[in-house]
Design an enzyme around this catalytic site. Structure first.
Site, PDB file in Angstrom:
ATOM      1  N   GLU A  17       0.858  -1.190   0.000  1.00 63.32           N
ATOM      2  CA  GLU A  17       0.000   0.000   0.000  1.00 63.32           C
ATOM      3  C   GLU A  17       0.893   1.238   0.000  1.00 63.32           C
ATOM      4  OE1 GLU A  17      -3.540   0.763   2.730  1.00 63.32           O
ATOM      5  OE2 GLU A  17      -2.251   2.458   3.285  1.00 63.32           O
ATOM      6  N   ARG A 108     -15.761   2.902   3.297  1.00 58.86           N
ATOM      7  CA  ARG A 108     -16.584   4.020   3.765  1.00 58.86           C
ATOM      8  C   ARG A 108     -15.706   5.268   3.881  1.00 58.86           C
ATOM      9  NH1 ARG A 108     -18.052   4.604   9.873  1.00 58.86           N
ATOM     10  NH2 ARG A 108     -15.975   5.513   9.726  1.00 58.86           N
TER      11      ARG A 108
HETATM   12  P1  FAD Z   1     -17.372  -0.101   6.933  1.00 64.80           P
HETATM   13  O1  FAD Z   1     -17.182  -1.458   6.364  1.00 64.80           O
HETATM   14  O2  FAD Z   1     -18.584   0.664   6.525  1.00 64.80           O
HETATM   15  O3  FAD Z   1     -17.336  -0.231   8.535  1.00 64.80           O
HETATM   16  C1  FAD Z   1     -17.254   0.939   9.362  1.00 64.80           C
HETATM   17  C2  FAD Z   1     -17.990   0.686  10.673  1.00 64.80           C
HETATM   18  O4  FAD Z   1     -19.388   0.566  10.412  1.00 64.80           O
HETATM   19  C3  FAD Z   1     -17.583  -0.603  11.371  1.00 64.80           C
HETATM   20  O5  FAD Z   1     -17.634  -0.373  12.761  1.00 64.80           O
HETATM   21  C4  FAD Z   1     -18.637  -1.594  10.948  1.00 64.80           C
HETATM   22  O6  FAD Z   1     -18.813  -2.638  11.913  1.00 64.80           O
HETATM   23  C5  FAD Z   1     -19.874  -0.698  10.854  1.00 64.80           C
HETATM   24  N1  FAD Z   1     -20.837  -1.153   9.843  1.00 64.80           N
HETATM   25  C6  FAD Z   1     -20.555  -1.591   8.591  1.00 64.80           C
HETATM   26  N2  FAD Z   1     -21.685  -1.927   7.942  1.00 64.80           N
HETATM   27  C7  FAD Z   1     -22.707  -1.687   8.803  1.00 64.80           C
HETATM   28  C8  FAD Z   1     -24.118  -1.819   8.723  1.00 64.80           C
HETATM   29  N3  FAD Z   1     -24.716  -2.280   7.608  1.00 64.80           N
HETATM   30  N4  FAD Z   1     -24.874  -1.454   9.808  1.00 64.80           N
HETATM   31  C9  FAD Z   1     -24.266  -0.976  10.941  1.00 64.80           C
HETATM   32  N5  FAD Z   1     -22.941  -0.829  11.064  1.00 64.80           N
HETATM   33  C10 FAD Z   1     -22.170  -1.176  10.017  1.00 64.80           C
HETATM   34  N6  FAD Z   1      -9.471   5.457   4.817  1.00 64.80           N
HETATM   35  C11 FAD Z   1      -9.412   6.448   3.894  1.00 64.80           C
HETATM   36  O7  FAD Z   1     -10.000   7.519   4.134  1.00 64.80           O
HETATM   37  N7  FAD Z   1      -8.705   6.305   2.724  1.00 64.80           N
HETATM   38  C12 FAD Z   1      -8.079   5.155   2.407  1.00 64.80           C
HETATM   39  O8  FAD Z   1      -7.482   5.044   1.347  1.00 64.80           O
HETATM   40  C13 FAD Z   1      -8.130   4.063   3.349  1.00 64.80           C
HETATM   41  N8  FAD Z   1      -7.561   2.879   3.077  1.00 64.80           N
HETATM   42  C14 FAD Z   1      -7.714   1.813   3.951  1.00 64.80           C
HETATM   43  C15 FAD Z   1      -7.177   0.554   3.621  1.00 64.80           C
HETATM   44  C16 FAD Z   1      -7.332  -0.540   4.482  1.00 64.80           C
HETATM   45  C17 FAD Z   1      -6.780  -1.891   4.089  1.00 64.80           C
HETATM   46  C18 FAD Z   1      -8.017  -0.371   5.724  1.00 64.80           C
HETATM   47  C19 FAD Z   1      -8.180  -1.521   6.672  1.00 64.80           C
HETATM   48  C20 FAD Z   1      -8.552   0.876   6.058  1.00 64.80           C
HETATM   49  C21 FAD Z   1      -8.417   1.976   5.179  1.00 64.80           C
HETATM   50  N9  FAD Z   1      -8.956   3.231   5.463  1.00 64.80           N
HETATM   51  C22 FAD Z   1      -8.864   4.258   4.559  1.00 64.80           C
HETATM   52  C23 FAD Z   1      -9.612   3.470   6.748  1.00 64.80           C
HETATM   53  C24 FAD Z   1     -11.133   3.229   6.675  1.00 64.80           C
HETATM   54  O9  FAD Z   1     -11.714   4.132   5.778  1.00 64.80           O
HETATM   55  C25 FAD Z   1     -11.690   3.454   8.073  1.00 64.80           C
HETATM   56  O10 FAD Z   1     -11.283   2.413   8.932  1.00 64.80           O
HETATM   57  C26 FAD Z   1     -13.180   3.679   8.176  1.00 64.80           C
HETATM   58  O11 FAD Z   1     -13.459   4.098   9.516  1.00 64.80           O
HETATM   59  C27 FAD Z   1     -14.046   2.456   7.891  1.00 64.80           C
HETATM   60  O12 FAD Z   1     -14.041   2.113   6.580  1.00 64.80           O
HETATM   61  P2  FAD Z   1     -14.656   0.688   6.110  1.00 64.80           P
HETATM   62  O13 FAD Z   1     -14.666   0.710   4.654  1.00 64.80           O
HETATM   63  O14 FAD Z   1     -14.015  -0.421   6.802  1.00 64.80           O
HETATM   64  O15 FAD Z   1     -16.159   0.879   6.674  1.00 64.80           O
END
Ligand code: FAD
Length: 288
Positions: A17, A108
């Site tokens: 990454e 997200r």
């Molecule tokens: P989600 O999958 O939506 O989860 C977020 C939270 O919501 C979790 O607590 C989950 O349990 C909860 N949730 C999910 N679905 C539901 C539902 N249907 N109902 C109720 N609750 C729900 N951030 C950036 O800004 N830019 C990047 O480029 C970036 N790259 C990343 C790369 C990796 C490999 C990782 C692990 C993280 C990265 N992040 C990045 C950070 C990430 O955006 C944050 O951790 C963010 O807070 C959550 O994103 P997510 O896509 O995991 O969210």
């Protein structure tokens, strides 16, 4: 090539990454960085994307194009959704499609007090569903997962159930948040499998070579420090060179144990540090 295909064909993969450099002068040196990283033979390189309102997101796409066309390595474009509406996401997807980029990491995104959230996408699973609905199988969709539990989550079970929704919406592979305790990862994968999550779960690894940086990351992402790791930071945290040696060595043994336990790959958070990426991949060149 789609990253899902790479994972089908290779038992264990190596991926990196990187993030788009913020300073213009660092951006000018991007070729030097990509050249060295690509010599380490990663199967794919993912490029981070801001939460929104950032012109740096155009740089994400520019770098991804370079990785694909000039270095012939597969790029994965991170795509955040909380601060974008459907039209804006359509625009990004159209650009990626036109450039022949086949892999996105659907996120997200972190909440950013300076960028207001919009209402089209509340969770990454909404983005996955939307991308699948509007573009079918054009993209391989990766998603993020959290062995130490996402900091906003009500608990481990809830987090895994939400992850299952994201996978059921059409996620092909999962890349994990960084963690420092392999046993936590192994247990997490077991629990995901029990919950019916069957896609590859690739561990995300970041070497601890800078105490301030690691504290910032851990505050943000909630990764837990095991005792043996705390001892290293406590003992060498104030000595840059010593922490580099100890942090690299810890990371190397973490990677070796993961590989020996048949994980589906290693996703290395390089923090754009080519010296670190080179040294770590050199140490495992006969293992992957
Ligand atoms: P989600 O999958 O939506 O989860 C977020 C939270 O919501 C979790 O607590 C989950 O349990 C909860 N949730 C999910 N679905 C539901 C539902 N249907 N109902 C109720 N609750 C729900 N951030 C950036 O800004 N830019 C990047 O480029 C970036 N790259 C990343 C790369 C990796 C490999 C990782 C692990 C993280 C990265 N992040 C990045 C950070 C990430 O955006 C944050 O951790 C963010 O807070 C959550 O994103 P997510 O896509 O995991 O969210």
């Amino acid at each position: 090539m789609k990253v899902s295909q790479i994972h089908n064909e290779k038992k264990q993969s190596l991926s990196f990454e990187i993030f788009p450099p913020k300073k213009e002068e660092d951006f000018k040196n991007i070729d030097e960085m990509l050249g060295i990283l690509c010599e380490c033979n990663p199967e794919y390189i993912s490029v981070t994307f801001g939460a929104g309102g950032s012109s740096n997101n155009n740089k994400t796409i520019e770098i991804a194009k370079k990785i694909k066309n000039e270095y012939h390595v597969e790029p994965v474009v991170h795509l955040t959704c909380l601060c974008y509406d459907k039209n804006e996401i359509d625009d990004f997807l159209n650009i990626l499609g036109a450039e022949g980029i086949e892999n996105i990491l659907a996120l997200r995104g972190d909440r950013n007090p300076n960028v207001p959230a919009k209402s089209d996408f509340l969770h990454a699973s909404d983005l996955v569903k939307y991308v699948r609905k509007t573009t079918g199988d054009r993209f391989c969709i990766a998603g993020a997962c959290y062995p130490d539990v996402h900091p906003e989550s009500a608990g481990r079970n809830d987090d895994i159930q939400n992850l299952k929704k994201k996978v059921d919406a059409g996620t092909d592979i999962l890349l994990s948040q960084l963690f420092f305790d392999n046993d936590t990862f192994f247990k997490y994968v077991d629990d995901c499998r029990l919950a019916g999550i069957e896609v590859p779960i690739v561990p995300g690894i970041m070497p601890c070579i800078n105490a301030a940086q690691i504290k910032r990351m851990v505050d943000m992402c909630g990764a837990k420090f095991p005792e043996k790791f705390k001892k290293i930071v406590h003992r060498y945290g104030d000595d840059k060179e010593a922490l580099f040696d100890a942090g690299m060595s810890y990371c190397q043994s973490q990677i070796i144990e993961l590989l020996a336990n048949d994980v589906e790959g290693i996703h290395l958070y390089t923090m754009n540090n080519v010296k670190v990426a080179k040294r770590l991949t050199e140490g495992i060149k006969n293992l992957i």
